[in-house]
Design a protein around this motif. Structure first.
Motif, PDB file in Angstrom:
ATOM      1  N   ASP A 122     -32.362  47.135  26.158  1.00 23.11           N
ATOM      2  CA  ASP A 122     -32.704  48.557  26.235  1.00 23.11           C
ATOM      3  C   ASP A 122     -33.088  48.930  27.661  1.00 23.11           C
ATOM      4  N   GLU A 123     -33.916  48.114  28.296  1.00 22.33           N
ATOM      5  CA  GLU A 123     -34.344  48.384  29.671  1.00 22.33           C
ATOM      6  C   GLU A 123     -33.175  48.298  30.631  1.00 22.33           C
ATOM      7  N   MET A 124     -32.307  47.303  30.422  1.00 23.90           N
ATOM      8  CA  MET A 124     -31.158  47.136  31.301  1.00 23.90           C
ATOM      9  C   MET A 124     -30.198  48.310  31.188  1.00 23.90           C
ATOM     10  N   PHE A 125     -29.901  48.734  29.944  1.00 25.51           N
ATOM     11  CA  PHE A 125     -28.980  49.858  29.765  1.00 25.51           C
ATOM     12  C   PHE A 125     -29.596  51.173  30.239  1.00 25.51           C
ATOM     13  N   GLU A 126     -30.908  51.300  30.143  1.00 26.20           N
ATOM     14  CA  GLU A 126     -31.554  52.494  30.699  1.00 26.20           C
ATOM     15  C   GLU A 126     -31.332  52.552  32.209  1.00 26.20           C
ATOM     16  N   ILE A 142     -29.332  46.107  41.311  1.00 26.14           N
ATOM     17  CA  ILE A 142     -29.614  45.602  39.969  1.00 26.14           C
ATOM     18  C   ILE A 142     -28.922  44.261  39.823  1.00 26.14           C
ATOM     19  N   VAL A 143     -29.679  43.253  39.447  1.00 26.94           N
ATOM     20  CA  VAL A 143     -29.156  41.896  39.300  1.00 26.94           C
ATOM     21  C   VAL A 143     -29.324  41.448  37.854  1.00 26.94           C
ATOM     22  N   LEU A 144     -28.256  40.912  37.272  1.00 27.93           N
ATOM     23  CA  LEU A 144     -28.331  40.250  35.972  1.00 27.93           C
ATOM     24  C   LEU A 144     -28.329  38.754  36.253  1.00 27.93           C
ATOM     25  N   LEU A 145     -29.492  38.141  36.105  1.00 30.28           N
ATOM     26  CA  LEU A 145     -29.700  36.755  36.530  1.00 30.28           C
ATOM     27  C   LEU A 145     -29.770  35.834  35.318  1.00 30.28           C
TER      28      LEU A 145
END
Length: 346
Positions: free
Chosen positions: A182-186, A201-204
């Motif tokens: 939810d936080e990532m898609f926001e 924005i990093v997806l780690l």
């Protein structure tokens, strides 16, 4: 319904502000006070009043938490509250937070267990800020943020998410469940719609991990072919299993790029370093397809920027960006950061 207020209400509110010694931002304070009175006059439901009242109190508490650190860069770290201390993801979160703290960044978390605790540990209590949520069934983390001057507690998720996003200039998302997604898609929604300025924005993932690869595959194979997002919308993200790459993505984004501002249909990009004429020509040659018309040009601060004293000392570029070219804007910012005129220590 009109926002117009009776003269007697405005006068009464102005008197309250005068008695309280409020001299700055009076129109905004007047609007908040008057809105509270109007809610009472309109026979607003008690539950609605409780929501509005609690939200305002929570935002005030959070503003006070962050105010002393306004000039310190901050990164928010999201991730699962269920991650255990022996999980490689826990080690990864602690490592990336530690590396950023050593470079002068503060680390903001949801002040919970799991990934949130790992990031706070990595940052250390002096560099960790927490915005927690009151939940009836979630374990409390071990004490990392030592005193309440570095933590605030929220009742509502919407006020908490606001503060987790508002103060930071970089974001790292580690694997998690519904809350993390939810936080990532926001974040992605705010970027895609232009409601937030461009941010790294990093997806780690853990070393060798594939959690975010599944999301990348879903976007590539389902969302883009369906036409519900643009083909370059995913360009604003870095998907990586390297803490070092995550740190570089966060810090390098601000190497030369400083900020932006819209003035009608003109986009103004503020830079830390003056670009050369040859560099501007190169940007025009590479990014002409992003423009509705005209060219990328070097300009002085606009009158509206002077009126607002908005970064007027910085060099700036102007352009007319084609609608929905947010992914392209990220590529342009990357190119600005790679210019030879950018200081290596920026």
């Amino acid at each position: 319904m009109s926002d117009a207020q009776p003269d007697e209400l405005t006068a009464a509110v102005d008197e309250i502000m005068a008695d309280a010694g409020i001299t700055r931002n009076r129109p905004l304070v007047r609007r908040m006070l008057s809105t509270g009175i109007l809610l009472g006059q309109e026979d607003t439901d008690r539950l609605d009043l409780k929501i509005a009242s609690a939200a305002l109190v929570e935002m005030r508490d959070a503003f006070r938490l962050f105010r002393p650190y306004a000039d310190v860069p901050k990164v928010t770290v999201f991730g699962s509250a269920r991650t255990t201390q022996d999980d490689p993801l826990y080690v990864q979160a602690r490592s990336v937070a530690s590396a950023l703290a050593k470079r002068g960044w503060m680390v903001v978390t949801g002040a919970g267990p799991g990934i949130m605790q790992a990031a706070a540990e990595g940052a250390g209590e002096k560099k960790a800020l927490g915005v927690s949520i009151r939940l009836p069934f979630e374990e409390k983390p071990d004490a990392v943020v030592a005193d309440d001057t570095h933590r605030v507690e929220m009742k509502y998720f919407f006020t908490r998410k606001l503060m987790l996003v508002k103060e930071s200039t970089g974001f790292i998302c580690l694997p998690g469940g519904f809350g993390t997604l939810d936080e990532m898609f926001e974040l992605l929604t705010l970027q895609q719609t232009g409601k937030a300025e461009p941010m790294p924005i990093v997806l780690l993932d853990e070393p060798g991990g594939t959690f975010w690869k599944g999301l990348e595959r879903f976007i590539t194979e389902s969302l883009i072919p369906a036409g519900v997002i643009s083909a370059d919308d995913f360009d604003r993200l870095l998907v990586t299993d390297s803490a070092e790459a995550a740190v570089a993505e966060i810090t390098e984004f601000w190497r030369n790029y400083d900020s932006l501002r819209w003035a009608d249909d003109v986009l103004v990009l503020r830079l830390k370093n003056e670009p050369t004429a040859a560099e501007i020509e190169m940007l025009n040659a590479e990014f002409a397809s992003l423009l509705v018309e005209g060219r990328i040009e070097r300009i002085s601060a606009l009158p509206i920027e002077h009126a607002d004293r908005d970064r007027v000392e910085l060099p700036r570029l102007s352009l007319r960006l084609r609608q929905r070219e947010v992914g392209g804007l990220y590529r342009l910012i990357d190119a600005i950061n790679a210019l030879g005129s950018a200081r290596s220590d920026g």
